[in-house]
Design a protein around this motif. Structure first.
Motif, PDB file in Angstrom:
ATOM      1  N   PHE A  19      47.220  38.387  41.273  1.00  0.00           N
ATOM      2  CA  PHE A  19      46.689  38.322  42.640  1.00  0.00           C
ATOM      3  C   PHE A  19      46.215  36.906  42.955  1.00  0.00           C
ATOM      4  N   ASN A  20      45.538  36.286  42.007  1.00  0.00           N
ATOM      5  CA  ASN A  20      45.083  34.904  42.189  1.00  0.00           C
ATOM      6  C   ASN A  20      46.267  33.965  42.413  1.00  0.00           C
ATOM      7  N   ALA A  21      47.341  34.181  41.647  1.00  0.00           N
ATOM      8  CA  ALA A  21      48.531  33.346  41.796  1.00  0.00           C
ATOM      9  C   ALA A  21      49.166  33.552  43.163  1.00  0.00           C
ATOM     10  N   LEU A  22      49.143  34.786  43.638  1.00  0.00           N
ATOM     11  CA  LEU A  22      49.740  35.111  44.927  1.00  0.00           C
ATOM     12  C   LEU A  22      48.958  34.511  46.088  1.00  0.00           C
ATOM     13  N   THR A  23      47.682  34.603  46.022  1.00  0.00           N
ATOM     14  CA  THR A  23      46.864  34.312  47.195  1.00  0.00           C
ATOM     15  C   THR A  23      46.018  33.047  47.107  1.00  0.00           C
ATOM     16  N   LYS A  24      45.908  32.486  45.896  1.00  0.00           N
ATOM     17  CA  LYS A  24      44.998  31.355  45.670  1.00  0.00           C
ATOM     18  C   LYS A  24      43.560  31.736  46.038  1.00  0.00           C
ATOM     19  N   LYS A  25      43.295  33.022  46.051  1.00  0.00           N
ATOM     20  CA  LYS A  25      41.958  33.515  46.392  1.00  0.00           C
ATOM     21  C   LYS A  25      41.271  33.928  45.105  1.00  0.00           C
ATOM     22  N   SER A  26      40.061  33.459  44.871  1.00  0.00           N
ATOM     23  CA  SER A  26      39.378  33.712  43.613  1.00  0.00           C
ATOM     24  C   SER A  26      38.801  35.122  43.557  1.00  0.00           C
ATOM     25  N   VAL A  27      39.293  35.905  42.606  1.00  0.00           N
ATOM     26  CA  VAL A  27      38.718  37.221  42.333  1.00  0.00           C
ATOM     27  C   VAL A  27      38.462  37.298  40.833  1.00  0.00           C
ATOM     28  N   PRO A  28      37.575  38.165  40.391  1.00  0.00           N
ATOM     29  CA  PRO A  28      37.285  38.239  38.956  1.00  0.00           C
ATOM     30  C   PRO A  28      38.517  38.577  38.136  1.00  0.00           C
ATOM     31  N   ALA A  29      38.729  37.905  37.044  1.00  0.00           N
ATOM     32  CA  ALA A  29      39.863  38.195  36.170  1.00  0.00           C
ATOM     33  C   ALA A  29      39.444  38.086  34.711  1.00  0.00           C
ATOM     34  N   GLU A  30      38.205  38.456  34.423  1.00  0.00           N
ATOM     35  CA  GLU A  30      37.706  38.372  33.052  1.00  0.00           C
ATOM     36  C   GLU A  30      38.439  39.345  32.135  1.00  0.00           C
ATOM     37  N   ASN A  31      38.335  39.092  30.872  1.00  0.00           N
ATOM     38  CA  ASN A  31      39.070  39.867  29.878  1.00  0.00           C
ATOM     39  C   ASN A  31      38.300  41.123  29.452  1.00  0.00           C
ATOM     40  N   TYR A  32      38.128  42.029  30.413  1.00  0.00           N
ATOM     41  CA  TYR A  32      37.579  43.339  30.044  1.00  0.00           C
ATOM     42  C   TYR A  32      37.922  44.344  31.141  1.00  0.00           C
ATOM     43  N   PRO A  33      38.028  45.634  30.786  1.00  0.00           N
ATOM     44  CA  PRO A  33      38.423  46.640  31.761  1.00  0.00           C
ATOM     45  C   PRO A  33      37.418  46.771  32.891  1.00  0.00           C
ATOM     46  N   PHE A  34      37.928  47.125  34.058  1.00  0.00           N
ATOM     47  CA  PHE A  34      37.143  47.478  35.244  1.00  0.00           C
ATOM     48  C   PHE A  34      36.330  46.326  35.817  1.00  0.00           C
ATOM     49  N   CYS A  35      36.775  45.083  35.562  1.00  0.00           N
ATOM     50  CA  CYS A  35      36.019  43.964  36.130  1.00  0.00           C
ATOM     51  C   CYS A  35      36.213  43.910  37.639  1.00  0.00           C
ATOM     52  N   THR A  36      37.324  44.469  38.139  1.00  0.00           N
ATOM     53  CA  THR A  36      37.568  44.498  39.572  1.00  0.00           C
ATOM     54  C   THR A  36      37.173  45.873  40.092  1.00  0.00           C
ATOM     55  N   ILE A  37      36.058  45.978  40.769  1.00  0.00           N
ATOM     56  CA  ILE A  37      35.574  47.272  41.230  1.00  0.00           C
ATOM     57  C   ILE A  37      36.016  47.562  42.658  1.00  0.00           C
ATOM     58  N   ASP A  38      35.902  46.592  43.534  1.00  0.00           N
ATOM     59  CA  ASP A  38      36.336  46.762  44.910  1.00  0.00           C
ATOM     60  C   ASP A  38      37.633  46.003  45.126  1.00  0.00           C
ATOM     61  N   PRO A  39      38.548  46.563  45.911  1.00  0.00           N
ATOM     62  CA  PRO A  39      39.828  45.886  46.091  1.00  0.00           C
ATOM     63  C   PRO A  39      39.662  44.586  46.857  1.00  0.00           C
ATOM     64  N   SER A  40      40.369  43.572  46.428  1.00  0.00           N
ATOM     65  CA  SER A  40      40.406  42.311  47.153  1.00  0.00           C
ATOM     66  C   SER A  40      41.723  42.258  47.913  1.00  0.00           C
ATOM     67  N   VAL A  41      41.702  41.648  49.071  1.00  0.00           N
ATOM     68  CA  VAL A  41      42.869  41.624  49.940  1.00  0.00           C
ATOM     69  C   VAL A  41      43.250  40.179  50.223  1.00  0.00           C
ATOM     70  N   GLY A  42      44.529  39.882  50.149  1.00  0.00           N
ATOM     71  CA  GLY A  42      45.011  38.543  50.467  1.00  0.00           C
ATOM     72  C   GLY A  42      46.280  38.610  51.283  1.00  0.00           C
ATOM     73  N   VAL A  43      46.390  37.759  52.278  1.00  0.00           N
ATOM     74  CA  VAL A  43      47.598  37.662  53.092  1.00  0.00           C
ATOM     75  C   VAL A  43      48.450  36.534  52.522  1.00  0.00           C
ATOM     76  N   VAL A  44      49.687  36.854  52.165  1.00  0.00           N
ATOM     77  CA  VAL A  44      50.543  35.940  51.422  1.00  0.00           C
ATOM     78  C   VAL A  44      51.755  35.548  52.259  1.00  0.00           C
ATOM     79  N   ALA A  45      52.044  34.244  52.308  1.00  0.00           N
ATOM     80  CA  ALA A  45      53.207  33.757  53.045  1.00  0.00           C
ATOM     81  C   ALA A  45      54.498  34.187  52.350  1.00  0.00           C
ATOM     82  N   VAL A  46      55.470  34.611  53.128  1.00  0.00           N
ATOM     83  CA  VAL A  46      56.779  34.979  52.589  1.00  0.00           C
ATOM     84  C   VAL A  46      57.623  33.706  52.468  1.00  0.00           C
ATOM     85  N   PRO A  47      58.057  33.332  51.253  1.00  0.00           N
ATOM     86  CA  PRO A  47      58.857  32.104  51.087  1.00  0.00           C
ATOM     87  C   PRO A  47      60.137  32.182  51.918  1.00  0.00           C
ATOM     88  N   ASP A  48      60.396  31.159  52.712  1.00  0.00           N
ATOM     89  CA  ASP A  48      61.553  31.195  53.610  1.00  0.00           C
ATOM     90  C   ASP A  48      61.936  29.768  53.991  1.00  0.00           C
TER      91      ASP A  48
END
Length: 365
Positions: A19-48
């Motif tokens: 998700f971070n790679a897709l959106t360049k938007k910082s969300v938690p990505a620590e190395n343990y289960p359930f670190c992302t509790i609420d969904p994060s949303v990012g609008v991503v440009a379609v390569p064209d």
């Protein structure tokens, strides 16, 4: 057009990193289960590449790409349909998206724990899909119970719905996704009203790791089994290295390609993921272009000109008179709008015209 793709998978398979790679938007990505509790949303440009060419052609002050929305949803675990691992909450987030990008880990790394302590891609897919199936079985059972009184009274609409629901339930009991059941248009309306998770199209995202023990590079039998599974189910997939793509997302142009070469990653898996996700939703792009702006507009495949115009403003449907249309490459080849008109390449189309991917359109109201 706000259509969303949910990124799902087991914990620690690389969802938030992707998700971070897709959106360049910082969300938690620590190395343990359930670190992302609420969904994060990012609008991503379609390569064209067509967009940039049209923008250069028009000397546009502004360039706006078509876009698709990605939602980072926390990891599912076995038992999610029964509420395990905050399962009910996560499953509700999946219900709200239009398609699923299911991340599957295909690399071994002792420093990154796996919820099942072993890398087995097919097993991971089956675990996730089974939870979706079990959730849908609950939904179908509840709906069948709700219409039972009407069925007993002989209500034809309820009886028809029961017949459809029984077909879905049979497929789910056989551990098949509901979208594998064939429905006619009338039946589809009833099925869509249930918002079944297994009716959503799925794109499998096979996540590897640069410098790691990647199953596809090891001639590992687990990877062969994965490919056989995907072929058997007619599933679409892309291969990405979420970690590398996240690092590369900080760079652009030649610098990005230089680092890509240094890291030994040839393909831009994220671009493939965005494009395939866009196509999976049945979406395509038409363009408007001029000195002020060149923009890609997202519409459903098969949209008529007035419906396509709604992407810009509802007036383009309600007050539609005609549309002037030229295919993007024809416009570039002509060199200017005036020459394109002289050559008869700019067409006048009416309400029944079905817009094609790559059309450049000027609406008249």
């Amino acid at each position: 057009m706000a259509l969303a793709i949910g990124i799902v998978g087991l914990p620690n398979v690389g969802k938030s990193t992707l998700f971070n790679a897709l959106t360049k938007k910082s969300v938690p990505a620590e190395n343990y289960p359930f670190c992302t509790i609420d969904p994060s949303v990012g609008v991503v440009a379609v390569p064209d590449t067509r967009l940039e060419k049209l923008s250069s052609f028009s000397h546009s002050a502004k360039t706006v790409p078509a876009a698709v929305e990605f939602v980072d949803i926390a990891g599912l675990v076995k038992g999610a349909s029964e509420g395990e691992g905050l399962g009910n909450k996560f499953l509700s987030h999946i219900r709200e998206v239009d398609a699923i990008a299911e991340v599957v880990r295909i690399f071994e790394d002792s420093n990154i724990i796996h919820v099942h302590d072993r890398i087995n891609p097919v097993s991971d897919i089956e675990t996730i899909n089974l939870e979706l199936i079990l959730t849908d079985m609950q939904t179908v059972a509840k709906r069948l119970a709700n219409i039972e009184k009407e069925v007993k009274r002989g209500d034809k609409v309820a009886m028809k719905e029961k017949e459809i629901l029984e077909r879905v339930r049979k497929a789910l009991e056989e551990e098949k996704l509901a979208r594998k059941v064939i429905f006619d248009d009338e039946d589809s309306v009833i099925v869509r009203s249930l918002q079944l998770l297994t009716m959503k199209p799925i794109l499998y995202v096979l996540n590897k790791k640069a410098g790691g023990k990647n199953l596809d590079e090891m001639n590992d039998s687990r990877y062969e089994e994965l490919l056989a599974y995907l072929r058997l189910h007619g599933a679409s997939f892309v291969i990405v290295d979420a970690g590398v793509e996240h690092e590369l997302s900080q760079f652009e142009g030649e610098e990005k390609e230089m680092f890509r070469g240094e890291l030994g990653v040839k393909d831009d898996g994220v671009n493939d993921l965005i494009k395939k996700s866009y196509e999976m939703l049945g979406l395509m792009t038409y363009f408007t272009t001029g000195e002020d702006e060149t923009r890609g507009w997202t519409i459903k495949v098969g949209s008529t000109a007035p419906v396509a115009g709604m992407a810009i403003h509802t007036d383009f449907k309600d007050k539609f008179i005609r549309a002037e249309v030229i295919f993007w490459s024809d416009l570039l080849g002509a060199g200017s709008y005036s020459i394109a008109r002289e050559k008869g390449l700019v067409r006048t189309e009416g309400k029944e015209y079905v817009v094609k991917d790559g059309d450049v359109i000027e609406f008249k109201i």
